[in-house]
Write a protein that holds these residues in place. Structure first.
Motif, PDB file in Angstrom:
ATOM      1  N   GLY A  56       0.791  -0.788  -0.044  1.00 11.93           N
ATOM      2  CA  GLY A  56      -0.022   0.225   0.121  1.00 11.93           C
ATOM      3  C   GLY A  56       0.798   1.092  -0.248  1.00 11.93           C
ATOM      4  N   GLU A  57       1.470   1.338   0.751  1.00 14.26           N
ATOM      5  CA  GLU A  57       2.642   2.264   0.602  1.00 14.26           C
ATOM      6  C   GLU A  57       3.422   3.043  -0.981  1.00 14.26           C
ATOM      7  N   THR A  58       3.608   1.550  -1.249  1.00 11.22           N
ATOM      8  CA  THR A  58       4.234   2.001  -2.511  1.00 11.22           C
ATOM      9  C   THR A  58       2.917   2.404  -3.630  1.00 11.22           C
ATOM     10  N   VAL A  59       2.329   1.698  -3.522  1.00  8.05           N
ATOM     11  CA  VAL A  59       1.124   1.828  -3.943  1.00  8.05           C
ATOM     12  C   VAL A  59       0.411   4.072  -4.188  1.00  8.05           C
ATOM     13  N   GLN A  60       0.779   4.414  -2.710  1.00  5.16           N
ATOM     14  CA  GLN A  60       0.648   5.813  -2.209  1.00  5.16           C
ATOM     15  C   GLN A  60       1.404   6.653  -2.694  1.00  5.16           C
ATOM     16  N   SER A  61       3.266   6.077  -3.022  1.00  4.07           N
ATOM     17  CA  SER A  61       4.439   6.581  -3.326  1.00  4.07           C
ATOM     18  C   SER A  61       4.265   7.148  -4.876  1.00  4.07           C
ATOM     19  N   LEU A  62       3.550   6.040  -5.351  1.00  9.34           N
ATOM     20  CA  LEU A  62       3.775   5.565  -6.730  1.00  9.34           C
ATOM     21  C   LEU A  62       2.269   6.661  -7.773  1.00  9.34           C
ATOM     22  N   GLY A  63       1.939   7.433  -6.541  1.00  9.45           N
ATOM     23  CA  GLY A  63       0.124   7.883  -7.192  1.00  9.45           C
ATOM     24  C   GLY A  63      -0.496   7.059  -8.006  1.00  9.45           C
ATOM     25  N   TRP A  64      -0.665   6.124  -7.545  1.00  9.33           N
ATOM     26  CA  TRP A  64      -1.690   5.350  -8.627  1.00  9.33           C
ATOM     27  C   TRP A  64      -2.986   5.871  -8.237  1.00  9.33           C
ATOM     28  N   LEU A  65      -4.308   5.676  -8.827  1.00 14.88           N
ATOM     29  CA  LEU A  65      -5.038   6.197  -8.606  1.00 14.88           C
ATOM     30  C   LEU A  65      -6.461   4.957  -8.606  1.00 14.88           C
ATOM     31  N   ASP A  66      -6.048   4.229  -9.486  1.00 14.67           N
ATOM     32  CA  ASP A  66      -7.085   3.260  -9.628  1.00 14.67           C
ATOM     33  C   ASP A  66      -6.093   2.371 -10.763  1.00 14.67           C
ATOM     34  N   ALA A  67      -6.990   0.958 -10.379  1.00 15.12           N
ATOM     35  CA  ALA A  67      -6.475  -0.340 -11.132  1.00 15.12           C
ATOM     36  C   ALA A  67      -5.750  -0.416 -12.079  1.00 15.12           C
ATOM     37  N   GLU A  68      -6.410   0.812 -13.248  1.00 19.51           N
ATOM     38  CA  GLU A  68      -5.408   0.838 -14.629  1.00 19.51           C
ATOM     39  C   GLU A  68      -4.069   1.702 -14.728  1.00 19.51           C
ATOM     40  N   ASP A  69      -3.756   1.982 -13.267  1.00 23.38           N
ATOM     41  CA  ASP A  69      -2.394   3.038 -13.246  1.00 23.38           C
ATOM     42  C   ASP A  69      -1.511   1.705 -12.741  1.00 23.38           C
ATOM     43  N   ILE A  70      -1.659   1.172 -12.337  1.00 22.77           N
ATOM     44  CA  ILE A  70      -1.306  -0.957 -12.390  1.00 22.77           C
ATOM     45  C   ILE A  70       0.027  -0.991 -13.229  1.00 22.77           C
ATOM     46  N   ALA A  71      -0.134  -1.048 -14.972  1.00 21.06           N
ATOM     47  CA  ALA A  71      -0.445  -1.388 -15.968  1.00 21.06           C
ATOM     48  C   ALA A  71       1.646  -0.217 -15.753  1.00 21.06           C
ATOM     49  N   GLY A  72       1.593   0.515 -15.461  1.00 22.88           N
ATOM     50  CA  GLY A  72       3.001   1.624 -15.031  1.00 22.88           C
ATOM     51  C   GLY A  72       3.692   1.385 -15.102  1.00 22.88           C
ATOM     52  N   GLN A  73       3.555   0.618 -13.974  1.00 22.79           N
ATOM     53  CA  GLN A  73       5.137  -0.080 -13.379  1.00 22.79           C
ATOM     54  C   GLN A  73       5.287  -1.752 -13.344  1.00 22.79           C
ATOM     55  N   THR A  74       4.105  -2.240 -14.292  1.00 27.70           N
ATOM     56  CA  THR A  74       4.048  -4.320 -14.174  1.00 27.70           C
ATOM     57  C   THR A  74       4.589  -4.502 -15.195  1.00 27.70           C
ATOM     58  N   PRO A  75       5.459  -5.555 -15.555  1.00 24.15           N
ATOM     59  CA  PRO A  75       6.376  -5.892 -16.849  1.00 24.15           C
ATOM     60  C   PRO A  75       5.319  -6.511 -17.315  1.00 24.15           C
ATOM     61  N   GLY A  76       4.644  -6.516 -18.650  1.00 22.96           N
ATOM     62  CA  GLY A  76       3.772  -7.521 -18.824  1.00 22.96           C
ATOM     63  C   GLY A  76       2.158  -7.571 -19.148  1.00 22.96           C
ATOM     64  N   LEU A  77       1.648  -6.094 -18.231  1.00 26.85           N
ATOM     65  CA  LEU A  77       0.726  -6.100 -17.769  1.00 26.85           C
ATOM     66  C   LEU A  77       0.548  -4.389 -18.520  1.00 26.85           C
ATOM     67  N   ILE A  78      -0.417  -4.529 -19.809  1.00 30.25           N
ATOM     68  CA  ILE A  78      -0.924  -3.667 -19.707  1.00 30.25           C
ATOM     69  C   ILE A  78      -2.594  -3.253 -19.901  1.00 30.25           C
ATOM     70  N   ALA A  79      -2.643  -1.813 -19.200  1.00 30.84           N
ATOM     71  CA  ALA A  79      -4.708  -1.253 -19.429  1.00 30.84           C
ATOM     72  C   ALA A  79      -5.066  -0.799 -20.420  1.00 30.84           C
ATOM     73  N   THR A  80      -6.226  -1.165 -20.636  1.00 37.40           N
ATOM     74  CA  THR A  80      -6.489  -0.175 -22.090  1.00 37.40           C
ATOM     75  C   THR A  80      -8.515   0.568 -21.205  1.00 37.40           C
ATOM     76  N   SER A  81      -8.699   1.277 -21.895  1.00 38.31           N
ATOM     77  CA  SER A  81     -10.265   1.675 -21.303  1.00 38.31           C
ATOM     78  C   SER A  81     -10.217   2.543 -22.752  1.00 38.31           C
ATOM     79  N   PHE A  82     -11.598   1.555 -23.171  1.00 39.80           N
ATOM     80  CA  PHE A  82     -12.819   2.460 -24.405  1.00 39.80           C
ATOM     81  C   PHE A  82     -12.817   3.873 -23.779  1.00 39.80           C
TER      82      PHE A  82
END
Length: 372
Positions: A56-82
């Motif tokens: 949770g501390e990492t989530v906060q320090s990276l400034g993630w707001l929603d689940a789609e933001d997780i892809a920004g620092q996760t190798p192999g994961l891409i999040a798209t939104s229509f």
């Protein structure tokens, strides 16, 4: 200088010798990360799965707001939104994804929240607040998580109630009148009952300039989670989680309508023959103004019974989801291309599993029911 270099060389050789000899220094100690990737609490280093885990501390320090933001620092994961406005959230792991953005489709990369499956892609882009941990499992996970985890899964785990009283409040103020408040209060209510209340409110004005009306892409989010944990004995505990997530946004068209290198007048008319009137990105003639209104409510009841060396777990989840989405896809004053989607759905799931372990083995069995 020669003496100093010689001393440094001896130090490096000594350190190398200690490492080769198997002597572990304090700097080598790794923090133990507990995950539930195999339906039981385990050290991340002991799980034979490709996992990315974030505290949770990492989530906060990276400034993630929603689940789609997780892809920004996760190798192999891409999040798209229509259309970029989170009407649906589609996750791709190692190229396994869902290309259809229809609301009734289920994606091959599953999203779980506190052990419960999220069956609607429109509800998958949940806001991240008061989070204990995020786990991303890469590769097929169908054995333990079902048919909708052929590509992997994203698991969001909330902070649980605590025995001691604690509270926090984070305030973020930004451009376009942004005001984001995240907070929680937790503690014991009785000797056997604990509670936790978590709230997120996020508001901001629109940054997409609309030349014919109100600016677009403003937001008004309100998320509430209430948890009650019952701990009558060492052999039994129960956790009831109630949630309400409300999303209200004005949509700024399907895409930004031009690159920053194209200036007003470089394109006499758009593809419909309408005179060019939008001088830059995040700028358009939105008629009508789009909208993205979503409301998700639900409850999850988790019961754990540990007779001897066995563990029996029951997870019961019920959720309701409503969505109303509309956009002006052409981006000009004509009303040629518009897209509207409505959804009103419910889901119920029940998972029961029993497991145990011996000196040289572990075992797990269970049953799962889902009604969408």
């Amino acid at each position: 200088m020669a003496i100093l270099r010689g001393g440094a060389g001896v130090g490096l050789l000594s350190a190398a010798f200690l490492l080769c000899a198997g002597v572990r220094t304090e700097a080598q100690e790794l923090e133990e990360i507990i995950v539930v990737a195999q339906k039981r609490e385990q050290n991340l280093q002991d799980v034979p799965i490709s996992i990315a885990a974030f505290s949770g501390e990492t989530v906060q320090s990276l400034g993630w707001l929603d689940a789609e933001d997780i892809a920004g620092q996760t190798p192999g994961l891409i999040a798209t939104s229509f259309s970029g406005d989170s009407t649906v959230s589609i996750f791709s792991i190692r190229g396994v994804a869902q290309n259809d953005f229809a609301d009734h489709q289920e994606a091959p990369v599953a999203v779980y929240v506190d052990g419960a499956y999220v069956g609607f892609t429109g509800a998958a882009g949940v806001q991240l607040f008061d989070i204990e941990r995020v786990e991303v499992l890469r590769g097929p996970q169908g054995t333990l998580f079902g048919r909708n985890a052929t590509g992997g899964l994203v698991h969001l785990i909330s902070k649980r109630p605590t025995e001691s009283t604690e509270a926090y409040l984070d305030v973020t103020v930004g451009e376009f009148s942004q005001m984001r408040l995240e907070g929680a209060v937790s503690g014991s209510l009785t000797d056997t009952l604990r509670g936790r209340l978590s709230i997120l409110s996020d508001q901001a004005d629109g940054y997409f300039k609309n030349n014919v009306g109100k600016d677009a892409r403003d937001r008004d989010f309100l998320n509430v989670r209430a948890q009650l944990e019952f701990l009558p004995s060492d052999q039994f505990d129960g956790l009831l989680s109630l949630r309400s997530n409300q999303t209200n946004k004005t949509v700024g068209g399907a895409y930004d309508f031009r690159t920053s290198l194209v200036e007003l007048g470089d394109i006499p008319t758009d593809f419909q023959g309408t005179p060019d009137s939008t001088p830059g990105v995040n700028d358009g003639d939105l008629n009508p103004l789009g909208f993205n209104d979503k409301e998700a409510t639900g409850a999850t009841l988790t019961l754990r019974f540990r007779p001897g060396d066995l563990e029996l777990v029951s997870i019961t989840d019920y959720g309701e989801f409503e969505k109303s989405y509309g956009e002006d896809s052409d981006g000009n004053i004509s009303r040629t291309l518009e897209y509207i989607a409505e959804q009103d759905a419910t889901q119920f799931s029940q998972e029961i599993r029993i497991g145990g372990e011996g000196a040289r083995y572990q075992w797990l069995a269970g049953a799962y029911y889902l009604d969408l």
